[in-house]
Motif scaffolding. Structure first.
Motif, short mmCIF file in Angstrom:
data_model
loop_
_atom_site.label_atom_id
_atom_site.label_comp_id
_atom_site.label_asym_id
_atom_site.label_seq_id
_atom_site.Cartn_x
_atom_site.Cartn_y
_atom_site.Cartn_z
N GLN A 3 0.78 29.44 24.85
CA GLN A 3 -0.44 28.76 25.26
C GLN A 3 -1.60 29.24 24.38
OE1 GLN A 3 -2.93 29.88 28.74
NE2 GLN A 3 -2.25 27.90 29.56
N ILE A 4 -2.36 28.28 23.89
CA ILE A 4 -3.55 28.58 23.10
C ILE A 4 -4.74 27.87 23.74
CG2 ILE A 4 -4.74 28.13 20.90
CD1 ILE A 4 -2.13 28.68 19.49
N ILE A 5 -5.85 28.57 23.82
CA ILE A 5 -7.12 27.96 24.22
C ILE A 5 -8.05 28.14 23.04
CG2 ILE A 5 -9.06 28.00 25.82
CD1 ILE A 5 -7.20 29.33 27.88
N TYR A 6 -8.65 27.05 22.60
CA TYR A 6 -9.58 27.15 21.49
C TYR A 6 -10.83 26.34 21.76
CZ TYR A 6 -8.60 22.47 19.71
OH TYR A 6 -8.49 21.11 19.58
N LYS A 7 -11.86 26.69 21.04
CA LYS A 7 -13.14 25.99 21.10
C LYS A 7 -13.52 25.59 19.69
CE LYS A 7 -17.84 26.60 22.79
NZ LYS A 7 -18.81 27.52 23.40
N SER A 8 -14.11 24.40 19.54
CA SER A 8 -14.59 23.96 18.23
C SER A 8 -15.80 23.06 18.42
CB SER A 8 -13.48 23.25 17.44
OG SER A 8 -13.08 22.07 18.11
N VAL A 9 -16.41 22.67 17.32
CA VAL A 9 -17.62 21.85 17.33
C VAL A 9 -17.35 20.56 16.57
CG1 VAL A 9 -20.06 21.77 16.63
CG2 VAL A 9 -19.05 23.93 17.41
N LEU A 49 -13.22 21.92 23.92
CA LEU A 49 -12.49 23.06 24.45
C LEU A 49 -11.13 22.52 24.82
CD1 LEU A 49 -12.53 26.05 25.38
CD2 LEU A 49 -13.18 25.21 27.64
N GLN A 50 -10.08 23.16 24.32
CA GLN A 50 -8.75 22.63 24.54
C GLN A 50 -7.76 23.74 24.86
OE1 GLN A 50 -6.93 20.44 21.27
NE2 GLN A 50 -5.89 19.16 22.75
N SER A 122 -11.89 30.00 33.64
CA SER A 122 -13.18 30.59 33.28
C SER A 122 -13.74 30.03 31.97
CB SER A 122 -13.09 32.12 33.21
OG SER A 122 -12.30 32.53 32.12
N TYR A 123 -12.87 29.70 31.02
CA TYR A 123 -13.35 29.14 29.76
C TYR A 123 -13.97 27.76 29.97
CZ TYR A 123 -11.10 32.91 27.26
OH TYR A 123 -10.76 34.15 26.78
N PHE A 124 -13.36 26.97 30.84
CA PHE A 124 -13.90 25.64 31.12
C PHE A 124 -15.18 25.72 31.95
CE2 PHE A 124 -9.59 24.80 29.89
CZ PHE A 124 -9.72 23.65 29.12
N ARG A 125 -15.20 26.59 32.93
CA ARG A 125 -16.39 26.73 33.78
C ARG A 125 -17.58 27.24 32.98
NH1 ARG A 125 -12.46 28.57 38.17
NH2 ARG A 125 -12.16 26.63 39.30
#
Length: 130
Positions: A3-9, A49-50, A122-125
């Motif tokens: 599982q990977i959680i990443y953030k980008s713009v 956010l994915q 928590s990352y989504f919130r």
């Protein structure tokens, strides 16, 4: 399973990540289902956010593809871990519909996050408006 959680713009000239969300989701449905990948794509303003989860090789290939994707920049992996069970059994994309109120959107997101780990939620919130 990985599982990977990443953030980008977004790189969208209008500055709205959701402008690209339909095309991204269409492409993801075609590819990710075949590769055993599930997850959640969330857009808020300029941010993506994915969470992606699935077989190690499939996730590695998808991450390499995401790093080359010109629709976003500044991809930062927040979580990269092995997991026993999927938190997202189906591929989902979440963004606020034009006619949807902020409160309705928040309720929809909260419902999706009820069965995921505290860390993932928590990352989504953190991106949600106060």
């Amino acid at each position: 399973m990985r599982q990977i959680i990443y953030k980008s713009v977004t790189t969208n000239p209008r500055g709205h990540a959701e402008d690209d969300a339909v095309a991204i989701t269409r492409q993801a449905l075609l590819r990710n289902g075949l590769d055993g990948i599930t997850g959640l794509l969330y857009t808020q303003g300029t941010d993506f956010l994915q969470v992606i989860e699935g077989p190690d090789d499939s996730i590695a290939d998808l991450l390499a593809s995401l790093l080359r994707d010109p629709r976003h920049r500044d991809l930062r992996v927040l979580v990269d871990r092995e997991t026993e069970d999927r938190e997202f059994g189906d591929w989902m994309m979440l963004h606020r519909e034009r006619r949807e109120t902020v409160d309705a959107f928040d309720r929809r997101l909260h419902a999706l996050l009820l069965d995921v780990s505290h860390e993932t939620a928590s990352y989504f919130r953190a991106l949600m408006p106060a």
